[in-house]
Enzyme design. Structure first.
Site, PDB file in Angstrom:
ATOM      1  CG  ASP A 436     -19.005 -22.193  39.896  1.00  0.00           C
ATOM      2  OD1 ASP A 436     -19.475 -20.927  39.675  1.00  0.00           O
ATOM      3  OD2 ASP A 436     -17.304 -22.283  39.714  1.00  0.00           O
ATOM      4  NE  ARG A 438     -17.078 -19.318  40.635  1.00  0.00           N
ATOM      5  CZ  ARG A 438     -15.842 -19.599  40.946  1.00  0.00           C
ATOM      6  NH1 ARG A 438     -15.050 -18.817  41.522  1.00  0.00           N
ATOM      7  NH2 ARG A 438     -15.669 -20.823  40.672  1.00  0.00           N
TER       8      ARG A 438
END
Length: 528
Positions: A436, A438
């Site tokens: 991830d 983000r």
């Protein structure tokens, strides 16, 4: 091995020579006026000085009608190809009359960045964001990068093609925000908002002097408007009695018309009255570095090196603290009265949603993104109808910010390698090297911009989002996960893997043995 004084002296001498060279080029650039024989276009009375005549000239040179590579298809150049090549050279010379200036330096001749004090208590003290390389602004630039995020590339293409005058000065008459987003305490706290300009929607008003009197190229980075939202899923919820038309938040749509133009007797459904704000990224580099727990120097070096050296001034201009990165923006959708967002006495329902084009737009059933988004919108409507307010913040972070190509490669690996929940995150790590990207540390900024002090209902299972919001000083009273009946057929692998990894769930606990049993649909099952 220690570096000798002689070598250090040699390096210093070379740097000084380079600086002198840059100053000389700058002086030549300043001395360049409009090309002889070229007059300004009468249709541009509000032109930005310095480059206007050149811009008018390039707009008058006919753009090529053939692709550039067609001019190289034979050893003998045709008259038409020669004309195209000549026009291209003229256009480039008029657009960019000086040599390429790769970078600038803090003590370069004439360089004096416009006043900038991030987190100041008022707009005038804070100062405008100026990143333009137009002659009217280049010496006073106090920001690196370009406006419009990733769309800045299309602007450059439009200028090269001759469809956009590079000195076009926007007319911001009647573009002021459709609803008021007034100043909040977080605007003057340099630790609360570091990823965009909190004054971005008020630029034409608060920086009128810089725009009109000083002729500086200052642009809004936020726009606030109102609209009606139309969703077939909400239509269906209303038909089933799950939502009620109130004539204020939820309105009946206009009657439908048949293909032959006659009135239709079909149910037209409903529309949602909303306010929305589009917010472009504007990074205050010291604050961004602090959020991620790294030094500003390391952040600058990584942004320079790992974008192919796109922005040299990240290295050469440590005095410039603001960077406009070429990434996607965010959009805030408000359901109900925007003034209620900062009113702690009003109930607030929030979802922070990261882009998923495959599900949100095209309805892919391999993830829960679209049904969770629709569910959140309906919860926001219900909250607004109870006298509160709802907010959905939509970030352009496709595929956990890994991008859609990486996402589809992961899909291929999952479907070919056994799509089970215990392998879900590992499949992403094998391809992307990380599960991830983000990194939700910057996400709460928009909540502080809107003056949010607490969240009653958080429609999200993400532990990363929860931790970031609460860690920024905004308490969350209630969290709830997506109802079981809304899960798409092939999304069980994703949701079980996330719950096992720490995502919020009211009553579901999963073991490694459970994850092995959660298996997704194979391609063979869908072939026909």
């Amino acid at each position: 091995m220690p570096v000798s004084d002689a070598i250090l002296t040699q390096i210093l001498t070379q740097l000084e020579e380079l600086q002198v060279s840059q100053q000389t080029l700058q002086a030549k650039l300043d001395a360049l006026g409009a090309p002889k024989g070229v007059s300004s276009s009468p249709s541009s009375p509000r032109a930005i000085p310095g480059r206007q005549a050149a811009a008018d000239a390039v707009m008058s040179i006919e753009a090529p009608t053939a692709s550039p590579h067609n001019t190289l298809t034979s050893s003998s150049t045709s008259p038409a190809a020669s004309t195209v090549a000549q026009n291209e050279k003229e256009r480039e010379k008029v657009l960019y009359p000086s040599r390429v200036m790769l970078t600038t330096y803090p003590d370069q001749h004439g360089i004096k960045p416009y006043q900038m004090q991030w987190g100041a208590s008022d707009a005038a003290t804070r100062g405008p964001i100026i990143c333009s390389r137009l002659l009217s602004s280049i010496k006073q630039r106090n920001a690196i990068g370009a406006h419009s995020g990733s769309y800045s590339i299309y602007r450059a293409l439009a200028i090269a093609m001759g469809t956009l005058n590079p000195t076009h000065k926007p007319d911001y008459t009647k573009t002021e925000p459709a609803v008021s987003i007034p100043q909040q305490p977080g605007w003057s706290d340099p630790t609360k908002i570091v990823s965009f300009d909190p004054w971005g929607h008020l630029v034409p008003q608060v920086y009128r002097r810089e725009l009109e009197e000083l002729g500086l190229d200052v642009r809004p980075s936020i726009a606030v408007t109102r609209a009606h939202m139309k969703l077939s899923e909400v239509d269906e919820t209303v038909r089933k009695g799950g939502l009620t038309i109130d004539g204020k938040i939820l309105l009946k749509s206009a009657p439908l018309v048949n293909a032959d133009g006659t009135p239709s007797t079909d149910d037209p459904g409903v529309e949602i009255a909303i306010s929305k704000a589009a917010v472009e990224p504007v990074w205050y580099l010291p604050g961004v570095a602090e959020r991620f727990g790294i030094s500003e120097g390391l952040l600058r070096r990584a942004l320079f090196e790992d974008t192919g050296g796109m922005y040299p001034e990240l290295i050469t201009r440590p005095d410039i603290k603001v960077f406009l990165p070429p990434i996607g923006n965010l959009t805030a959708y408000i359901f109900g009265n925007p003034a209620f967002l900062s009113d702690e006495s009003k109930e607030l329902t929030v979802r922070v949603h990261d882009e998923c084009n495959g599900s949100d737009v095209f309805g892919s059933d391999i993830c829960t993104c679209k049904p969770y988004l629709i569910y959140a919108i309906e919860e926001c409507i219900r909250c607004a109808q109870r006298g509160g307010v709802g907010l959905v913040v939509y970030f352009r972070k496709e595929g956990r910010a890994l991008g859609e190509v990486t996402k589809y490669l992961v899909y291929n690996l999952r479907k070919r390698g056994g799509d089970s929940a215990d392998k879900y995150f590992k499949a992403t790590e094998l391809i992307a090297g990380v599960k991830d990207m983000r990194f939700q540390a910057l996400m709460p900024d928009v909540l502080h911009w809107l003056g949010i002090k607490k969240i009653d209902n958080m429609v999200s299972m993400s532990d990363m989002k929860y931790d970031a919001i609460v860690g920024s000083g905004i308490p969350i009273i209630k969290r709830y996960d997506i109802p079981e009946h809304l899960l798409p057929p092939d999304s069980r692998v994703e949701i079980d893997a996330k719950i096992a990894a720490g995502y919020f769930s009211h009553n579901k606990k999963l073991t490694e043995a459970d994850l092995v049993k959660t298996v997704g649909r194979t391609w063979e099952e869908t072939e026909h």
